[in-house]
Design a protein around this motif. Structure first.
Motif, PDB file in Angstrom:
ATOM      1  N   TYR A  64      -9.697  14.424 -15.426  1.00 33.19           N
ATOM      2  CA  TYR A  64      -9.665  13.350 -14.440  1.00 33.19           C
ATOM      3  C   TYR A  64      -8.231  12.854 -14.273  1.00 33.19           C
ATOM      4  N   GLY A  65      -7.873  12.453 -13.082  1.00 35.46           N
ATOM      5  CA  GLY A  65      -6.575  11.830 -12.875  1.00 35.46           C
ATOM      6  C   GLY A  65      -5.867  12.256 -11.602  1.00 35.46           C
ATOM      7  N   GLN A  66      -6.017  13.494 -11.183  1.00 32.65           N
ATOM      8  CA  GLN A  66      -5.383  13.972  -9.958  1.00 32.65           C
ATOM      9  C   GLN A  66      -6.290  13.616  -8.782  1.00 32.65           C
ATOM     10  N   PRO A  67      -5.836  12.707  -7.884  1.00 34.33           N
ATOM     11  CA  PRO A  67      -6.715  12.278  -6.801  1.00 34.33           C
ATOM     12  C   PRO A  67      -7.019  13.361  -5.761  1.00 34.33           C
ATOM     13  N   ASP A  68      -6.077  14.267  -5.518  1.00 31.01           N
ATOM     14  CA  ASP A  68      -6.302  15.302  -4.510  1.00 31.01           C
ATOM     15  C   ASP A  68      -7.003  16.492  -5.153  1.00 31.01           C
ATOM     16  N   PRO A  69      -8.252  16.735  -4.783  1.00 33.69           N
ATOM     17  CA  PRO A  69      -8.997  17.829  -5.395  1.00 33.69           C
ATOM     18  C   PRO A  69      -8.304  19.186  -5.233  1.00 33.69           C
ATOM     19  N   CYS A  70      -7.565  19.368  -4.163  1.00 29.90           N
ATOM     20  CA  CYS A  70      -6.899  20.661  -3.917  1.00 29.90           C
ATOM     21  C   CYS A  70      -5.727  20.913  -4.859  1.00 29.90           C
ATOM     22  N   HIS A 104     -10.742   8.153  -0.769  1.00 34.44           N
ATOM     23  CA  HIS A 104     -11.998   8.682  -0.240  1.00 34.44           C
ATOM     24  C   HIS A 104     -11.799   9.653   0.929  1.00 34.44           C
ATOM     25  N   GLU A 105     -10.699   9.533   1.668  1.00 32.68           N
ATOM     26  CA  GLU A 105     -10.487  10.454   2.793  1.00 32.68           C
ATOM     27  C   GLU A 105     -10.340  11.897   2.298  1.00 32.68           C
ATOM     28  N   MET A 106      -9.784  12.076   1.103  1.00 34.86           N
ATOM     29  CA  MET A 106      -9.681  13.425   0.533  1.00 34.86           C
ATOM     30  C   MET A 106     -11.069  13.958   0.175  1.00 34.86           C
ATOM     31  N   ARG A 107     -11.914  13.077  -0.312  1.00 34.32           N
ATOM     32  CA  ARG A 107     -13.298  13.461  -0.635  1.00 34.32           C
ATOM     33  C   ARG A 107     -14.019  13.896   0.632  1.00 34.32           C
ATOM     34  N   HIS A 108     -13.872  13.109   1.688  1.00 31.88           N
ATOM     35  CA  HIS A 108     -14.541  13.443   2.945  1.00 31.88           C
ATOM     36  C   HIS A 108     -14.017  14.762   3.516  1.00 31.88           C
ATOM     37  N   ARG A 109     -12.730  14.999   3.383  1.00 35.18           N
ATOM     38  CA  ARG A 109     -12.132  16.265   3.833  1.00 35.18           C
ATOM     39  C   ARG A 109     -12.782  17.442   3.099  1.00 35.18           C
ATOM     40  N   GLU A 110     -12.937  17.304   1.786  1.00 36.96           N
ATOM     41  CA  GLU A 110     -13.509  18.393   0.991  1.00 36.96           C
ATOM     42  C   GLU A 110     -14.988  18.598   1.285  1.00 36.96           C
ATOM     43  N   ILE A 111     -15.722  17.518   1.458  1.00 37.10           N
ATOM     44  CA  ILE A 111     -17.149  17.642   1.794  1.00 37.10           C
ATOM     45  C   ILE A 111     -17.302  18.309   3.154  1.00 37.10           C
TER      46      ILE A 111
END
Length: 135
Positions: A64-70, A104-111
């Motif tokens: 845990y810790g890196q906000p950008d999943p990519c 959360h915008e990164m989460r929405h991008r990935e979803i």
């Protein structure tokens, strides 16, 4: 005048991923007193959730810790499985496992990216699991 025979065009039809094939993605914040407890619970919940309707292809974990999943090796593995059509579902304990609420915008991008691959996202944490998948 010479004519060339016309051949019918063929287009490849992408195979839809098997929706019962799932990857369990675990990315949980470490606690101070019990650093691995959150990840253990996330994996237990995910396995229990998967046992009901899914065939687990793989369990993928990230620190845990890196906000950008990519920018996480584990999440990139999830994307690879989705891109190759090996999974039809990603199981996570809660949305913040994909990306913290502040990002959360990164989460929405990935979803959205997963949905474009015909891959659903399901949450294994009981209050969210009751609401069903995100697709």
């Amino acid at each position: 005048m010479t004519t060339t025979p016309q051949t019918p065009e063929t287009t490849a039809v992408a195979a839809r991923p098997d929706s019962s094939a799932a990857v369990l993605y675990v990315c949980a914040e470490r606690g101070r007193l019990t650093p691995t407890l959150a990840a253990q619970r996330a994996e237990e919940d995910g396995r229990e959730y998967a046992a009901r309707n899914f065939r687990l292809v793989e369990v993928v974990t990230d620190p845990y810790g890196q906000p950008d999943p990519c920018h996480r090796d584990g999440w990139m593995r999830v994307r690879e499985l989705a891109d190759e059509g090996q999974i039809g579902t990603v199981i996570v304990r809660w949305p913040a496992a994909i990306s913290p609420d502040a990002w959360h915008e990164m989460r929405h991008r990935e979803i959205r990216w997963l949905q474009d691959q015909d891959v659903a996202v399901c949450y294994s944490w009981a209050p969210l699991a009751a609401s069903g998948q995100v697709k």
